[in-house]
Design a protein around this motif. Structure first.
Motif, PDB file in Angstrom:
ATOM      1  N   PHE A   1      34.878 -54.060  76.292  1.00  0.00           N
ATOM      2  CA  PHE A   1      34.296 -54.262  74.812  1.00  0.00           C
ATOM      3  C   PHE A   1      33.162 -54.656  74.922  1.00  0.00           C
ATOM      4  CE2 PHE A   1      33.529 -56.144  70.881  1.00  0.00           C
ATOM      5  CZ  PHE A   1      34.250 -55.486  69.832  1.00  0.00           C
ATOM      6  N   VAL A   2      32.677 -55.767  75.925  1.00  0.00           N
ATOM      7  CA  VAL A   2      31.460 -56.439  76.083  1.00  0.00           C
ATOM      8  C   VAL A   2      30.649 -55.564  76.854  1.00  0.00           C
ATOM      9  CG1 VAL A   2      30.292 -58.397  76.728  1.00  0.00           C
ATOM     10  CG2 VAL A   2      32.803 -58.588  75.616  1.00  0.00           C
ATOM     11  N   LEU A   3      31.120 -54.657  77.603  1.00  0.00           N
ATOM     12  CA  LEU A   3      30.246 -54.110  78.510  1.00  0.00           C
ATOM     13  C   LEU A   3      29.590 -53.112  77.542  1.00  0.00           C
ATOM     14  CD1 LEU A   3      32.125 -53.672  81.816  1.00  0.00           C
ATOM     15  CD2 LEU A   3      30.058 -54.677  81.565  1.00  0.00           C
TER      16      LEU A   3
ATOM     17  N   GLU B   1      24.499 -50.395  76.513  1.00  0.00           N
ATOM     18  CA  GLU B   1      23.608 -49.920  75.331  1.00  0.00           C
ATOM     19  C   GLU B   1      22.252 -50.870  75.390  1.00  0.00           C
ATOM     20  OE1 GLU B   1      25.512 -49.474  71.761  1.00  0.00           O
ATOM     21  OE2 GLU B   1      23.513 -49.594  70.648  1.00  0.00           O
ATOM     22  N   GLN B   2      22.526 -52.114  75.309  1.00  0.00           N
ATOM     23  CA  GLN B   2      21.103 -53.090  75.540  1.00  0.00           C
ATOM     24  C   GLN B   2      20.328 -52.531  76.780  1.00  0.00           C
ATOM     25  OE1 GLN B   2      20.052 -54.846  73.004  1.00  0.00           O
ATOM     26  NE2 GLN B   2      18.227 -55.090  74.290  1.00  0.00           N
ATOM     27  N   GLN B   3      20.859 -52.552  77.822  1.00  0.00           N
ATOM     28  CA  GLN B   3      20.042 -52.520  79.172  1.00  0.00           C
ATOM     29  C   GLN B   3      19.198 -51.168  79.230  1.00  0.00           C
ATOM     30  OE1 GLN B   3      22.762 -53.401  82.506  1.00  0.00           O
ATOM     31  NE2 GLN B   3      23.371 -51.201  82.512  1.00  0.00           N
TER      32      GLN B   3
ATOM     33  N   GLY C   1      30.286 -69.789  78.406  1.00  0.00           N
ATOM     34  CA  GLY C   1      31.230 -68.697  77.915  1.00  0.00           C
ATOM     35  C   GLY C   1      30.100 -67.997  76.790  1.00  0.00           C
ATOM     36  N   PHE C   2      28.989 -68.510  76.417  1.00  0.00           N
ATOM     37  CA  PHE C   2      28.321 -67.702  75.515  1.00  0.00           C
ATOM     38  C   PHE C   2      27.699 -66.452  76.127  1.00  0.00           C
ATOM     39  CE2 PHE C   2      27.278 -69.961  71.495  1.00  0.00           C
ATOM     40  CZ  PHE C   2      28.160 -70.980  71.618  1.00  0.00           C
ATOM     41  N   GLY C   3      27.653 -66.328  77.454  1.00  0.00           N
ATOM     42  CA  GLY C   3      27.263 -65.308  78.068  1.00  0.00           C
ATOM     43  C   GLY C   3      28.204 -64.039  78.236  1.00  0.00           C
ATOM     44  N   GLY C   4      29.322 -64.356  77.381  1.00  0.00           N
ATOM     45  CA  GLY C   4      30.302 -63.087  77.152  1.00  0.00           C
ATOM     46  C   GLY C   4      31.203 -63.011  78.465  1.00  0.00           C
ATOM     47  N   ILE C   5      30.681 -62.355  79.454  1.00  0.00           N
ATOM     48  CA  ILE C   5      31.126 -62.004  80.749  1.00  0.00           C
ATOM     49  C   ILE C   5      30.574 -62.466  82.161  1.00  0.00           C
ATOM     50  CG2 ILE C   5      32.591 -60.000  80.009  1.00  0.00           C
ATOM     51  CD1 ILE C   5      30.626 -58.264  80.869  1.00  0.00           C
TER      52      ILE C   5
ATOM     53  N   ALA D   1      30.793 -60.546  72.830  1.00  0.00           N
ATOM     54  CA  ALA D   1      31.823 -61.392  72.996  1.00  0.00           C
ATOM     55  C   ALA D   1      32.245 -62.144  71.661  1.00  0.00           C
ATOM     56  CB  ALA D   1      31.422 -62.615  73.968  1.00  0.00           C
ATOM     57  N   PHE D   2      31.261 -62.290  70.909  1.00  0.00           N
ATOM     58  CA  PHE D   2      31.691 -62.941  69.418  1.00  0.00           C
ATOM     59  C   PHE D   2      32.629 -61.784  68.547  1.00  0.00           C
ATOM     60  CE2 PHE D   2      28.059 -66.190  69.020  1.00  0.00           C
ATOM     61  CZ  PHE D   2      28.757 -67.098  68.593  1.00  0.00           C
ATOM     62  N   ASP D   3      31.958 -60.755  68.736  1.00  0.00           N
ATOM     63  CA  ASP D   3      32.839 -59.594  67.971  1.00  0.00           C
ATOM     64  C   ASP D   3      34.157 -59.199  68.407  1.00  0.00           C
ATOM     65  OD1 ASP D   3      30.663 -59.220  66.548  1.00  0.00           O
ATOM     66  OD2 ASP D   3      29.809 -57.373  67.406  1.00  0.00           O
ATOM     67  N   PHE D   4      34.242 -59.475  69.820  1.00  0.00           N
ATOM     68  CA  PHE D   4      35.700 -59.218  70.582  1.00  0.00           C
ATOM     69  C   PHE D   4      36.510 -60.359  70.118  1.00  0.00           C
ATOM     70  CE2 PHE D   4      38.834 -60.136  73.884  1.00  0.00           C
ATOM     71  CZ  PHE D   4      39.123 -58.941  73.882  1.00  0.00           C
ATOM     72  N   ILE D   5      36.092 -61.632  69.907  1.00  0.00           N
ATOM     73  CA  ILE D   5      36.672 -62.701  69.453  1.00  0.00           C
ATOM     74  C   ILE D   5      37.190 -62.622  68.195  1.00  0.00           C
ATOM     75  CG2 ILE D   5      36.387 -65.207  68.844  1.00  0.00           C
ATOM     76  CD1 ILE D   5      35.095 -65.366  71.733  1.00  0.00           C
ATOM     77  N   GLU D   6      36.321 -61.957  67.243  1.00  0.00           N
ATOM     78  CA  GLU D   6      36.725 -61.952  65.907  1.00  0.00           C
ATOM     79  C   GLU D   6      37.900 -60.782  65.690  1.00  0.00           C
ATOM     80  OE1 GLU D   6      33.499 -60.591  63.094  1.00  0.00           O
ATOM     81  OE2 GLU D   6      32.410 -62.975  63.729  1.00  0.00           O
ATOM     82  N   GLU D   7      37.371 -59.698  66.491  1.00  0.00           N
ATOM     83  CA  GLU D   7      38.325 -58.432  66.161  1.00  0.00           C
ATOM     84  C   GLU D   7      39.813 -58.839  66.723  1.00  0.00           C
ATOM     85  OE1 GLU D   7      37.950 -53.951  67.768  1.00  0.00           O
ATOM     86  OE2 GLU D   7      36.283 -54.844  66.676  1.00  0.00           O
ATOM     87  N   HIS D   8      39.877 -59.539  67.865  1.00  0.00           N
ATOM     88  CA  HIS D   8      41.134 -59.932  68.362  1.00  0.00           C
ATOM     89  C   HIS D   8      41.804 -61.414  67.864  1.00  0.00           C
ATOM     90  CE1 HIS D   8      39.764 -56.653  70.995  1.00  0.00           C
ATOM     91  NE2 HIS D   8      41.252 -56.297  70.908  1.00  0.00           N
TER      92      HIS D   8
END
Ligand code: PMP
Length: 465
Positions: free
Chosen positions: A84-86, A91-93, A300-304, A342-349
């Motif tokens: 999900f984070v990847l 997209e960003q890179q 943890g803010f860096g997601g993965i 990571a924020f969105d993943f955390i919210e979604e799940h």
């Protein structure tokens, strides 16, 4: 939660090499020993060379799979290489990687996300500032900001606190192992006791505790003869990580903050390890009523595992002049995208709720494990930041790092990785990905059970001799 099962490489540990390290790992470990600096540390305790990882499972180059309850030292809150984070990362890179401190939609969205996750009553009063990529960079910035704001240069830190390895961060880190040969760190740093109730420095216990640690801190600020001039700031972890996953007594943070506020001393909460939902809330201080002036964040803010760090601070602490604190790698755009993912993943799940529940589940299992093991003195923690303190005897509480060392090796052999820390290297520290499933936890507990049996047999005999 069923959906989280898909985010792991497999359902558990699988050791296929006849012994560890396997043959391919051995080759890479030897090469590393030969050509990389001697400060390398983790592979000396868990000798494997890594190949790939997903969620809570790591695979080494020999195809052995390990349960990772170490989580890249409390970094991989949404798991290794979370798909999900990847997607956000990929997209960003393609679009933009390096942008110094120019605004991008990506960055503004992240800042808004961070602020919106603060408690409602305070979120409009705070700002975000990004620094260099590591936690230590954030600590350096926090110390500097506090000094510039107050015009004072002292800092009070807490025993057992860990804040990083750069000069300023190291100066406020209490473990003398890291600083015994470095005599010229930033001056005017003093340490006071943390609320470490299992080993109360004032010899009190649950029944007669009167917050002597808080009183001592107050006395230091209030007496003209403590030898310590009024500091710019205090810095502390709301739950100590490297110090041994120590949860302070309820009311400790509030009392300390109140005293600091009274004296115009800024409060820095280092949330680098305890933050980003690790304890079941966005930041650990949100489990208390204590409100800091400055918050450091990273890990943890860096997601993965993308490096990112920074400060969240009250607007009236703002004291920087333009460009007074700069750096090349501030808020890398890919790290920012990973953080947003990571924020969105955390919210979604609903990972916030999940972390609380799975934390209770793991804690229960560990308490059961501890109930018939005389060498476990205490199991403590919040969410998925859990510590197990090993002792020679529950009454004397003499630390037992030798037991933990053997226990770690036995668990490693069976496919479970974790961190060790604490004041005496006798605390098993669990900071697994927050998406760890019950099945993975059950398997980790099974590995611990067998390993405990092996170690207890060995040490019961040794203890008696
Ligand atoms: N503060 C805390 C609470 C930490 O746990 C750490 C790292 N363990 C740091 C600061 C330093 O972060 P880094 O290693 O990224 O410099």
């Amino acid at each position: 939660m069923e959906a989280l099962k898909n985010y792991h490489l497999s359902e558990g540990a699988k050791i296929i090499s006849p012994s560890l390290p396997g043959e391919k790992s051995k080759i890479l470990l030897d090469l590393q020993n030969n050509i990389e600096g001697s400060v390398v540390s983790y592979p000396k305790k868990m000798p494997i060379a890594l190949k790939r990882a997903k969620g809570s499972i790591i695979e080494d180059v020999d195809g052995n799979q390990f349960i990772d309850f170490f989580g890249g030292c409390g970094v991989l809150n949404v798991g290794h290489s979370n798909e999900f984070v990847l997607d956000y990362v990929r997209e960003q890179q393609e679009e933009l990687v390096h942008a110094l401190d120019f605004p991008t939609e990506n960055k503004i969205l992240l800042i808004q996300k961070i602020l919106n996750n603060l408690p409602k009553e305070i979120r409009d009063d705070y700002k975000v500032s990004f620094g260099g990529p590591t936690g230590s960079d954030a600590v350096e910035a926090a110390i500097k900001l506090a000094k510039i704001k107050t015009g004072r240069d002292g800092i009070i830190a807490f025993s057992g606190g860990y804040h990083g390895m750069t000069s300023g961060a190291l100066a406020v880190t209490s473990d003398t192992f890291f600083r015994k040969k470095i005599t010229s760190l930033i001056p005017n740093v003093h340490f006071v006791p943390y609320s470490y109730c299992y080993r109360c420095p004032f010899n009190k216990n649950e029944n007669n505790c009167d917050y002597d640690c808080v009183k001592h801190f107050e006395w230091i600020l209030e007496t003209g003869h403590s030898g310590i001039t009024l500091p710019a700031a205090i810095i502390l972890e709301p739950i100590q990580g490297e110090g041994g996953n120590i949860v302070p007594k309820n009311g400790f943070l509030e009392r300390i903050v109140k005293i600091a506020n009274k004296h115009g001393v800024l409060v820095i909460f280092d949330e680098i390890q305890s933050g980003f939902y690790r304890t079941g809330t966005f930041l650990e201080f949100m489990n208390s009523k204590a409100i800091p002036d400055i918050i450091t964040f990273s890990k943890g803010f860096g997601g993965i595992g993308f490096p990112i760090s920074g400060l969240i601070y009250r607007r009236d602490v703002e004291a920087w002049e333009t460009a007074e604190h700069i750096g090349t790698f501030r808020a890398n755009q890919v790290s920012i995208a990973a953080a947003r993912g990571a924020f969105d993943f955390i919210e979604e799940h609903n990972i916030e709720e999940y972390t609380k529940n799975i934390g209770f589940y793991l804690m229960d299992k560990l308490n059961m494990l501890a109930s018939d093991n005389p060498f476990i003195g205490e199991v403590r923690g919040r969410g998925l930041m859990i510590g197990i303190e090993f002792v020679k005897d529950r009454n004397t509480k003499v630390p037992f790092p030798e037991y933990l060392k053997s226990f770690r090796t036995e668990c490693f052999k069976r496919g479970l990785l974790f961190e060790v820390g604490g004041h005496y290297n006798n605390v098993l520290r669990l900071v697994p990905p927050l998406i760890t499933t019950k099945d993975i936890i059950d398997e980790a507990i099974a590995i611990m059970k067998v390993s405990i049996d092996v170690c207890s047999k060995e040490f019961t005999v040794k203890n008696l001799v």
